[in-house]
Design a protein around this motif. Structure first.
Motif, PDB file in Angstrom:
ATOM      1  N   ARG B  43      51.722  40.010 -31.785  1.00 45.03           N
ATOM      2  CA  ARG B  43      52.811  39.152 -31.982  1.00 45.03           C
ATOM      3  C   ARG B  43      53.211  38.973 -33.484  1.00 45.03           C
ATOM      4  NH1 ARG B  43      50.328  33.972 -29.807  1.00 45.03           N
ATOM      5  NH2 ARG B  43      49.698  35.497 -28.440  1.00 45.03           N
ATOM      6  N   GLN B 121      57.985  37.104 -32.186  1.00 42.21           N
ATOM      7  CA  GLN B 121      58.106  37.787 -31.020  1.00 42.21           C
ATOM      8  C   GLN B 121      56.744  37.881 -30.425  1.00 42.21           C
ATOM      9  OE1 GLN B 121      59.656  41.938 -30.338  1.00 42.21           O
ATOM     10  NE2 GLN B 121      59.985  41.396 -28.379  1.00 42.21           N
ATOM     11  N   SER B 125      57.494  39.348 -24.236  1.00 44.40           N
ATOM     12  CA  SER B 125      58.740  38.445 -24.277  1.00 44.40           C
ATOM     13  C   SER B 125      59.770  39.233 -25.461  1.00 44.40           C
ATOM     14  CB  SER B 125      58.595  37.023 -24.388  1.00 44.40           C
ATOM     15  OG  SER B 125      57.621  36.580 -23.374  1.00 44.40           O
ATOM     16  N   ALA B 126      61.082  38.520 -25.527  1.00 45.84           N
ATOM     17  CA  ALA B 126      62.047  39.064 -26.219  1.00 45.84           C
ATOM     18  C   ALA B 126      61.801  38.041 -27.536  1.00 45.84           C
ATOM     19  CB  ALA B 126      63.209  38.375 -25.791  1.00 45.84           C
ATOM     20  N   PRO B 127      62.534  38.511 -28.464  1.00 47.69           N
ATOM     21  CA  PRO B 127      62.377  37.863 -29.949  1.00 47.69           C
ATOM     22  C   PRO B 127      63.194  36.510 -29.804  1.00 47.69           C
ATOM     23  CG  PRO B 127      62.976  40.052 -30.441  1.00 47.69           C
ATOM     24  CD  PRO B 127      62.899  39.788 -28.929  1.00 47.69           C
ATOM     25  N   ARG B 128      62.462  35.285 -30.213  1.00 47.02           N
ATOM     26  CA  ARG B 128      63.184  34.212 -30.252  1.00 47.02           C
ATOM     27  C   ARG B 128      63.104  33.282 -31.442  1.00 47.02           C
ATOM     28  NH1 ARG B 128      60.918  31.847 -24.552  1.00 47.02           N
ATOM     29  NH2 ARG B 128      62.661  30.320 -24.793  1.00 47.02           N
ATOM     30  N   THR B 202      62.894  44.184 -33.577  1.00 48.86           N
ATOM     31  CA  THR B 202      62.764  43.867 -32.117  1.00 48.86           C
ATOM     32  C   THR B 202      61.530  44.858 -31.486  1.00 48.86           C
ATOM     33  OG1 THR B 202      64.865  42.917 -31.833  1.00 48.86           O
ATOM     34  CG2 THR B 202      63.569  43.629 -29.675  1.00 48.86           C
ATOM     35  N   ASP B 203      60.630  44.363 -30.784  1.00 47.62           N
ATOM     36  CA  ASP B 203      59.545  45.199 -30.257  1.00 47.62           C
ATOM     37  C   ASP B 203      58.566  45.912 -31.197  1.00 47.62           C
ATOM     38  OD1 ASP B 203      60.521  44.140 -27.735  1.00 47.62           O
ATOM     39  OD2 ASP B 203      61.903  45.948 -27.445  1.00 47.62           O
TER      40      ASP B 203
END
Lengths: 244, 244
Positions: B43, B121, B125-128, B202-203
């Motif tokens: 994370r 993130q 799950s996706a980034p939020r 992302t990711d």
């Protein structure tokens, strides 16, 4: 809220004001916040209102001597020797309305406050521009701060700061202020169309060109849509960021 | 005041915050408002603070478990199963600090309030991205509102509204936010340099590129000066106003 701007340039003055008034987001109306007086060949005055509508309308009614029969009116605002004296009269009238309301039993509350931008020219002097506070005192625009904004001034301020030039034509001022107003209207519901605009050409001593823009106005639409595209191409012109 | 922005795009998140804190214009300091946590491969979290510094610092200290000996800390913020739960924990901690202060005898006063932008993130799950209120509740950024601003948000909002595109690269987001911050810093003394910036790809599940910009930073200078010129040429591209 409200958004009003008065801009002083070498060639004259440009005034712009929105027309939205609201008593909550579910109670909105269209009211002009721009009042002008003219004695052709002698003086031209333009007043932009912000704040509580009852307060600013009452002050303007007093300046117009609407408490006197029309045939007997000789408004003092048309006979002051200088713009300074005119600003003083407007400030005193505004303060009188605000204090009068307070003494009549109103709870002290900034909601009943108001302010004005006053600009114009009286024969024998240069065009001048003032910001008049609810306390009745005022400041004047000079070469360092050649414009005044009232109300929701933040959204539309950066573009004025970066683009203003005192050699601008009044037409370019109109374009600049429409960009500033469009940015504000897109961001804040308390500022709304139509938009009133008034020109004053230095030494004309008469009302200049006036126009009201609604959202369907072809020029306003061209500015609103064109500015998004122009900004994107301006943005693309800037050097790219590179992680170092 | 403060200016913080969190921006969500397809390729990740970009966070930017100013560093000015003040207790009046005659008492200013530089303090980072950006806090990050990382468990590489699991994370990444970034928290931007606005509001009373004692309040937000206390909340972050609690989240970091700084009341416990370093060897015994197992901060709950690093073990929540989802970003939603993480936002809930941050909100509860913030509310606890604010209410704790109130119960200890503080007069109720919004000055001791605070808010957070939280993004990141968690694996799976996706980034939020969230905006967390002093009451402890929060809202999430979606495709309609893909960014959050706190503090002095008005000056720099129009450029984000007009230029944002969720397909933007993080580098273009950096450029956009620097323009937005520069416009704000030029207009408001309560927002000041240096500017902290954090990327999250992302990711990647790890802290991305981070940079601090001061006013002498060559890229910041290029943006600040280049934007005035680019705006002027954008302005010139717009159709001229003609009195009808």
């Amino acid at each position: 809220m409200t958004y009003c701007v008065g801009l002083l340039v070498d060639r004259g003055l440009v005034f712009m004001s929105d027309t939205r008034t609201n008593a909550g987001v579910d109670n909105i109306s269209v009211v002009s916040k721009m009042k002008t007086w003219e004695v052709a060949g002698d003086r031209f005055l333009c007043l932009l209102s912000a704040g509580n509508l009852a307060t600013t309308q009452a002050a303007i009614a007093l300046l117009d001597e609407r408490s006197i029969a029309p045939s007997e009116r000789q408004p003092a605002i048309l006979t002051q020797p200088t713009m300074f004296q005119t600003a003083k009269l407007v400030g005193e009238t505004l303060r009188e309305v605000i204090c009068g309301g307070a003494m009549a039993g109103q709870m002290a509350d900034s909601v009943f406050s108001g302010s004005f931008i006053l600009g114009g020219q009286i024969k024998g002097s240069a065009p001048r521009l003032f910001l008049i506070y609810p306390e009745g005192n005022f400041i004047e625009a000079g070469s360092d701060t050649p414009f005044f904004q009232t109300g929701e001034h933040k959204y539309g301020r950066p573009i004025i700061i970066r683009t203003y030039d005192r050699a601008m034509s009044l037409e370019d001022c109109a374009k600049l202020l429409l960009v500033s107003f469009d940015s504000t209207i897109r961001s804040n519901l308390s500022v709304g169309p139509p938009i009133d605009m008034q020109f004053y050409d230095t030494d004309s001593l008469a009302a200049g060109y006036r126009q009201r823009f609604d959202l369907r106005d072809p020029y306003y639409t061209a500015i609103s849509e064109g500015w998004s595209d122009a900004l994107k191409s301006a943005f693309d012109q800037l050097p790219a960021f590179v992680r170092t």
